[in-house]
Design an enzyme around this catalytic site. Structure first.
Site, PDB file in Angstrom:
ATOM      1  N   ASP A  12       0.826  -1.211   0.000  1.00 40.54           N
ATOM      2  CA  ASP A  12       0.000   0.000   0.000  1.00 40.54           C
ATOM      3  C   ASP A  12       0.860   1.262   0.000  1.00 40.54           C
ATOM      4  OD1 ASP A  12      -2.417   1.359  -0.012  1.00 40.54           O
ATOM      5  OD2 ASP A  12      -2.552   1.421   2.176  1.00 40.54           O
ATOM      6  N   HIS A  29       2.290   3.840  -8.986  1.00 43.22           N
ATOM      7  CA  HIS A  29       2.100   2.418  -9.292  1.00 43.22           C
ATOM      8  C   HIS A  29       3.296   1.884 -10.086  1.00 43.22           C
ATOM      9  CE1 HIS A  29      -1.802   2.352  -7.545  1.00 43.22           C
ATOM     10  NE2 HIS A  29      -2.344   3.174  -8.417  1.00 43.22           N
ATOM     11  N   LEU A 122      10.432 -20.770  -5.678  1.00 42.16           N
ATOM     12  CA  LEU A 122       9.592 -19.823  -4.942  1.00 42.16           C
ATOM     13  C   LEU A 122       8.218 -19.804  -5.600  1.00 42.16           C
ATOM     14  CD1 LEU A 122       9.004 -17.238  -3.136  1.00 42.16           C
ATOM     15  CD2 LEU A 122       9.971 -15.901  -5.017  1.00 42.16           C
TER      16      LEU A 122
HETATM   17  C1  IPE Z   1      -5.275  -2.650  -0.051  1.00 40.36           C
HETATM   18  O1  IPE Z   1      -4.992  -1.314  -0.260  1.00 40.36           O
HETATM   19  C2  IPE Z   1      -5.333  -3.351  -1.354  1.00 40.36           C
HETATM   20  C3  IPE Z   1      -4.056  -3.531  -2.039  1.00 40.36           C
HETATM   21  C4  IPE Z   1      -2.879  -3.238  -1.577  1.00 40.36           C
HETATM   22  C5  IPE Z   1      -4.147  -4.146  -3.323  1.00 40.36           C
HETATM   23  P1  IPE Z   1      -6.140  -0.212  -0.374  1.00 40.36           P
HETATM   24  O2  IPE Z   1      -5.469   1.083  -0.542  1.00 40.36           O
HETATM   25  O3  IPE Z   1      -7.119  -0.605  -1.409  1.00 40.36           O
HETATM   26  O4  IPE Z   1      -6.839  -0.317   1.055  1.00 40.36           O
HETATM   27  P2  IPE Z   1      -7.818   0.697   1.777  1.00 40.36           P
HETATM   28  O5  IPE Z   1      -8.928   1.006   0.822  1.00 40.36           O
HETATM   29  O6  IPE Z   1      -7.028   1.912   2.099  1.00 40.36           O
HETATM   30  O7  IPE Z   1      -8.250  -0.022   3.006  1.00 40.36           O
HETATM   31  C1  IPE Z   2      -1.289   0.425  -4.009  1.00 36.86           C
HETATM   32  O1  IPE Z   2      -1.417   1.521  -3.202  1.00 36.86           O
HETATM   33  C2  IPE Z   2      -2.337  -0.587  -3.778  1.00 36.86           C
HETATM   34  C3  IPE Z   2      -3.259  -0.793  -4.913  1.00 36.86           C
HETATM   35  C4  IPE Z   2      -4.543  -0.871  -4.711  1.00 36.86           C
HETATM   36  C5  IPE Z   2      -2.750  -0.971  -6.254  1.00 36.86           C
HETATM   37  P1  IPE Z   2      -2.595   2.578  -3.306  1.00 36.86           P
HETATM   38  O2  IPE Z   2      -2.931   2.828  -4.732  1.00 36.86           O
HETATM   39  O3  IPE Z   2      -3.718   2.167  -2.445  1.00 36.86           O
HETATM   40  O4  IPE Z   2      -1.871   3.842  -2.712  1.00 36.86           O
HETATM   41  P2  IPE Z   2      -2.470   4.875  -1.666  1.00 36.86           P
HETATM   42  O5  IPE Z   2      -2.842   4.088  -0.461  1.00 36.86           O
HETATM   43  O6  IPE Z   2      -3.627   5.531  -2.319  1.00 36.86           O
HETATM   44  O7  IPE Z   2      -1.330   5.798  -1.410  1.00 36.86           O
HETATM   45 MG    MG Z   3      -4.100   2.460  -0.442  1.00 33.21          MG
END
Ligand code: IPE
Ligand code: IPE
Ligand code: MG
Length: 224
Positions: A12, A29, A122
């Site tokens: 995240d 990303h 892996l």
């Molecule tokens: C969790 O991250 C999902 C992934 C890393 C793919 P999100 O950014 O979607 O989670 P929330 O919405 O903040 O809980």
């Molecule tokens: C990557 O982080 C997780 C995915 C859902 C691809 P985010 O896109 O949720 O990044 P933040 O949390 O908005 O910074």
């Molecule tokens: Mg996020």
């Protein structure tokens, strides 16, 4: 020292990193993919057998179309460019979540899984369009349909993670302390590390620091 067989990661913080450094969530990303490469290498170095990466949740469809399209393009290009090399490194790829993407991407995912299915160094589980609640509902439906007993073992066997040992360690980057519908059943006894760093800023040293900490923890599983 605790053995470490399976690491799961909620990657995240890409969007925030991208906005801060390049004024674009999508740039985050793209940068996050570099961290994925680094962590795969480091996982192999640490002789860890399973790495589960949360890449797209069932709830992430609520994001703007532009961002969703960018993410899946990134994934498609990653697989096209990298699957052969991952295969050569004896890495097995498994997709968790339901493959309800474009026919082209579905095919690419299926082919990538098939190509690498016999590999043993892996196993990377990529959670894509994955939600733990929907995984559990599907498992209960199968159990019900086959008229088998609801038991811990039978639930395990009907989850998408059947044949995969449960994660020993969960890392969530991005300074948020929640599970966001990830492996709710499987993480029952995982050691959880919430990291302040955003995923693109996370690196090998951070990963190894967490592993060292993890290995020192007294894991009780209810015992004393
Ligand atoms: C969790 O991250 C999902 C992934 C890393 C793919 P999100 O950014 O979607 O989670 P929330 O919405 O903040 O809980
Ligand atoms: C990557 O982080 C997780 C995915 C859902 C691809 P985010 O896109 O949720 O990044 P933040 O949390 O908005 O910074
Ligand atoms: Mg996020």
């Amino acid at each position: 020292m605790n053995p470490l067989n399976h690491v799961a990661i909620i990657m995240d913080g890409n969007g925030r990193w991208g906005m801060k450094h390049k004024n674009s969530r999508n740039a985050g990303h793209k940068e996050g993919l570099k961290t994925v490469e680094k962590i795969i290498k480091e996982t192999i170095k640490n002789k860890i057998k399973f790495l589960t990466l949360f890449a797209f949740s069932t709830e992430n469809w609520k994001r703007p179309k532009k961002e969703i399209n960018y993410l899946f393009n990134l994934l498609e290009n990653f697989l096209l460019n990298r699957i052969q090399d991952l295969h050569k490194q004896n890495i097995k790829l498994k997709i968790l979540g339901s493959k309800k993407f474009s026919p082209k991407l579905n095919k690419l995912l299926n082919n990538s899984e098939k190509k690498t299915s016999k590999n043993t160094k892996l196993q990377i589980n990529l959670a894509l369009n994955y939600g733990s609640k929907s995984e559990l509902i599907d498992a209960f439906k199968k159990i019900n349909k086959n008229k088998i007993t609801i038991s811990e073992k039978n639930i395990d066997k009907n989850l998408q993670t059947k044949n995969i040992p449960v994660p020993d360690l969960l890392i969530r980057t991005g300074n948020t302390k929640r599970l966001s519908n990830f492996l709710l059943w499987q993480l029952a006894y995982a050691e959880i590390f919430f990291e302040k760093k955003l995923w693109p800023a996370f690196n090998e040293n951070d990963f190894n620091r967490i592993i060292i900490e993890y290995k020192k923890i007294k894991r009780n599983f209810g015992k004393i």
